[in-house]
Design an enzyme around this catalytic site. Structure first.
Site, mmCIF file in Angstrom:
data_model
loop_
_atom_site.group_PDB
_atom_site.id
_atom_site.type_symbol
_atom_site.label_atom_id
_atom_site.label_comp_id
_atom_site.label_asym_id
_atom_site.label_seq_id
_atom_site.Cartn_x
_atom_site.Cartn_y
_atom_site.Cartn_z
ATOM 1 N N SER A 23 0.811 -1.229 0.000
ATOM 2 C CA SER A 23 0.000 0.000 0.000
ATOM 3 C C SER A 23 0.840 1.273 0.000
ATOM 4 C CB SER A 23 -0.944 -0.010 1.206
ATOM 5 O OG SER A 23 -0.211 -0.166 2.400
ATOM 6 N N ASN A 110 -3.223 -2.401 13.173
ATOM 7 C CA ASN A 110 -4.647 -2.041 13.078
ATOM 8 C C ASN A 110 -4.969 -0.765 13.840
ATOM 9 O OD1 ASN A 110 -4.693 -4.395 11.685
ATOM 10 N ND2 ASN A 110 -5.892 -5.567 13.191
ATOM 11 N N THR A 155 -33.737 33.440 -11.014
ATOM 12 C CA THR A 155 -34.213 32.086 -10.733
ATOM 13 C C THR A 155 -34.346 31.446 -12.111
ATOM 14 O OG1 THR A 155 -36.546 32.654 -10.890
ATOM 15 C CG2 THR A 155 -35.552 32.825 -8.694
ATOM 16 N N HIS A 156 -34.078 30.167 -12.197
ATOM 17 C CA HIS A 156 -34.089 29.444 -13.483
ATOM 18 C C HIS A 156 -33.153 30.106 -14.497
ATOM 19 C CE1 HIS A 156 -37.829 27.410 -12.078
ATOM 20 N NE2 HIS A 156 -38.046 28.600 -11.522
ATOM 21 N N SER A 277 -6.024 30.242 -25.421
ATOM 22 C CA SER A 277 -6.325 29.100 -26.276
ATOM 23 C C SER A 277 -5.113 28.832 -27.147
ATOM 24 C CB SER A 277 -7.536 29.431 -27.141
ATOM 25 O OG SER A 277 -7.507 28.653 -28.316
ATOM 26 N N LYS A 283 -8.542 34.640 -27.136
ATOM 27 C CA LYS A 283 -9.258 34.129 -25.979
ATOM 28 C C LYS A 283 -8.534 34.280 -24.651
ATOM 29 C CE LYS A 283 -12.094 31.121 -25.981
ATOM 30 N NZ LYS A 283 -13.052 30.052 -26.099
ATOM 31 N N ASN A 285 -9.578 32.463 -21.173
ATOM 32 C CA ASN A 285 -10.597 31.572 -20.607
ATOM 33 C C ASN A 285 -10.567 31.577 -19.083
ATOM 34 O OD1 ASN A 285 -11.268 30.742 -23.244
ATOM 35 N ND2 ASN A 285 -9.528 29.331 -23.235
ATOM 36 N N GLU A 290 -13.561 27.496 -13.834
ATOM 37 C CA GLU A 290 -13.993 26.192 -14.355
ATOM 38 C C GLU A 290 -13.429 25.048 -13.516
ATOM 39 O OE1 GLU A 290 -12.631 27.618 -18.410
ATOM 40 O OE2 GLU A 290 -14.147 26.136 -18.964
ATOM 41 N N TYR A 317 -10.947 -5.234 11.872
ATOM 42 C CA TYR A 317 -10.109 -4.842 10.739
ATOM 43 C C TYR A 317 -10.273 -5.838 9.592
ATOM 44 C CZ TYR A 317 -6.307 -3.622 7.688
ATOM 45 O OH TYR A 317 -5.607 -3.260 6.576
ATOM 46 N N GLN A 322 -7.838 -0.803 3.814
ATOM 47 C CA GLN A 322 -6.673 -0.194 3.173
ATOM 48 C C GLN A 322 -7.106 0.780 2.067
ATOM 49 O OE1 GLN A 322 -2.822 -2.270 3.100
ATOM 50 N NE2 GLN A 322 -3.194 -2.550 0.935
ATOM 51 N N LYS A 325 -7.288 5.226 2.320
ATOM 52 C CA LYS A 325 -6.268 6.272 2.261
ATOM 53 C C LYS A 325 -6.263 7.080 0.973
ATOM 54 C CE LYS A 325 -3.901 3.003 4.196
ATOM 55 N NZ LYS A 325 -4.918 2.541 5.181
HETATM 56 N N1 ARG Z 1 -1.507 -1.285 5.275
HETATM 57 C C1 ARG Z 1 -2.563 -1.653 6.157
HETATM 58 C C2 ARG Z 1 -3.742 -0.712 5.950
HETATM 59 O O1 ARG Z 1 -3.531 0.329 5.470
HETATM 60 C C3 ARG Z 1 -2.143 -1.544 7.583
HETATM 61 C C4 ARG Z 1 -2.908 -2.427 8.504
HETATM 62 C C5 ARG Z 1 -2.537 -3.816 8.273
HETATM 63 N N2 ARG Z 1 -3.143 -4.671 9.218
HETATM 64 C C6 ARG Z 1 -3.254 -5.982 9.008
HETATM 65 N N3 ARG Z 1 -3.859 -6.678 9.903
HETATM 66 N N4 ARG Z 1 -2.784 -6.522 7.917
HETATM 67 O O2 ARG Z 1 -4.888 -1.008 6.254
#
Ligand code: ARG
Length: 461
Positions: A23, A110, A155-156, A277, A283, A285, A290, A317, A322, A325
């Protein structure tokens, strides 16, 4: 490939599994939080007697060195690093030797990962709140500077009733007040510390969780270890707050796009906030506006994505978590960038008083005033509405304005339509008649801006 030197596994993981399981691409940004948490944690282990003085200092100083490497962009991952937590522990081991193995006492990844994310959400909610206050300050300044400039209200997207530009701009201020509150609630939701929940059931040590919470800036500790490791509500709160705030900025951006077009001609963005542009040399813009307009669906999607991950997820957990994030990291970058951009864009925007004035002097905008005139003379509003509608239709078909009507045209519809009809049209004071609290008349608007300034100074502290 990861070496599983000491473990229940006899073989290395399959590369097809490993590449998906890793990860680092989505959690590397948590490194500073993870290290800060670990520094507090080794302090807790020291107080527990798990680490002696020398071990505590060794780990604390080693972690500081890792923090420096991260800050200076010198921290290098190796193929065997599974996630940011393992990478930091591995690096600590290279620096301090086998004592690094004591870092993970009384902690599981965890509760560790939940704590990192909560720290990040706390910090970035507070940052968003500060940015929101800056943007609100800017909006109030622009509104004050254009307090009595008349413009059509819509409005509208059809001209409806005239309002002051200051009044229209203040709408954005009140949207942001609610965003400020939402990020405040998010910050409170994130300020419950999961650390000390262990893998799920708690710890075999009486770690002083309150002391750690205080050191890390949490207001309290989670009351249930299962909830501690599986709760991601604060991340959903953050995504919801960011999505709604971005939706507000999209409405602001959208109006600037319309207003800066030649068709409206109400405002002009500083060229530093526009782009040209590649093919049409004339132009300029309104890309900044936007961009603000375009971001909110992506944030709503980030919320929906994590809500989907959490849906029906059994305690506690699960690796699914994961997936929390990436959306949070993306939302942080997007909402913080958008708030900065909006503030910058409004620092140099210019409005065209004449164009606004001309659009708002469209006599048809006085239709409600005429209806109210009849009401003041005793006619039920519905009936007045019908009569004025009939007059407007007549004007449109004859290609004239309301004041071009003859007395006989008026008398045909109602004996209550007399000289006052022409007086109302002539006085161009349709804004000043909106005297209710929160209305556009200058006295109401001044009270509104006064309340806004008071609120702002409260929020800035
Ligand atoms: N990389 C894991 C996550 O972001 C960390 C937690 C891992 N825990 C486990 N029991 N494998 O969730």
């Amino acid at each position: 490939m990861r070496e599983r030197e000491v473990s229940r596994f006899g073989r290395p993981p399959d590369p097809r599994f490993w590449s998906m399981n890793r990860s680092l691409a989505v959690d590397g940004w948590l490194a500073p939080y993870d290290i800060r948490q670990s520094v507090a944690h080794v302090g807790g282990l020291h107080r527990l007697g798990v680490l002696d003085d020398a071990e505590f200092e060794l780990l604390r100083d080693g972690l500081q060195q890792v923090a420096d490497e991260v800050a200076e962009d010198r921290f290098a991952f190796v193929e065997a690093d599974e996630d940011i937590h393992m990478a930091i522990e591995r690096r600590l081991g290279e620096i301090v030797g086998p004592t690094a193995g004591k870092l993970h006492t009384a902690r599981s990844r965890n509760d560790q990962v939940a704590t990192d994310l909560a720290m990040a959400v706390m910090e970035h909610s507070e940052l968003a709140q500060r940015q929101i206050v800056s943007l609100m300050t800017r909006i109030l300044e622009v509104a004050q500077a254009h307090r009595d400039w008349a413009m059509p209200g819509y409005t509208h997207l059809q001209r409806a009733q005239p309002v002051y530009l200051g009044h229209h701009l203040m709408t954005w201020f009140w949207m942001l007040v609610r965003d400020f509150e939402r990020f405040g609630q998010t910050r409170r939701a994130a300020s419950v510390m999961p650390l000390g929940s262990g893998a799920l059931a708690g710890l075999n040590w009486e770690l002083d969780r309150d002391a750690l919470a205080e050191e890390l800036g949490f207001a309290s500790v989670s009351m249930n270890s299962l909830d501690g490791v599986s709760n991601r509500d604060f991340a959903l709160d953050y995504l919801a707050a960011a999505a709604i705030c971005s939706m507000h900025l999209s409405r602001l951006g959208s109006e600037i796009v319309l207003w800066s077009s030649s068709e409206f001609g109400f405002c002009r963005l500083d060229e530093a906030f526009t782009s040209g542009s590649s093919i049409m040399p004339q132009k300029q813009n309104p890309d900044s506006a936007e961009i603000l307009r375009s971001k909110s669906p992506g944030l709503a999607q980030a919320f929906a994505g994590l809500a989907g991950v959490m849906h029906a997820l059994p305690l506690t957990y699960n690796k699914d978590l994961q997936e929390d994030k990436r959306p949070v990291a993306e939302a942080i970058a997007t909402i913080e960038g958008s708030l900065e951009l909006a503030t910058g864009m409004l620092e140099s925007i210019e409005f065209d008083r004449e164009a606004l004035e001309e659009a708002s002097s469209d006599e048809m905008l006085a239709a409600t005033e005429i209806a109210d005139l009849l009401v003041r003379k005793g006619m039920p509003f519905r009936e007045a509405h019908g009569i004025v509608g009939d007059l407007v239709r007549e004007c449109v078909s004859r290609g004239i304005s309301l004041s071009g009507l003859e007395r006989s045209d008026l008398a045909e519809r109602s004996e209550l339509l007399d000289d006052e009809f022409f007086e109302v049209l002539g006085q161009a004071s349709w804004l000043e008649s909106k005297v209710s609290a929160g209305g556009t008349s200058l006295s109401s608007l001044d009270s509104q801006m006064h309340a806004a300034a008071a609120l702002l100074s409260e929020l800035s502290n």
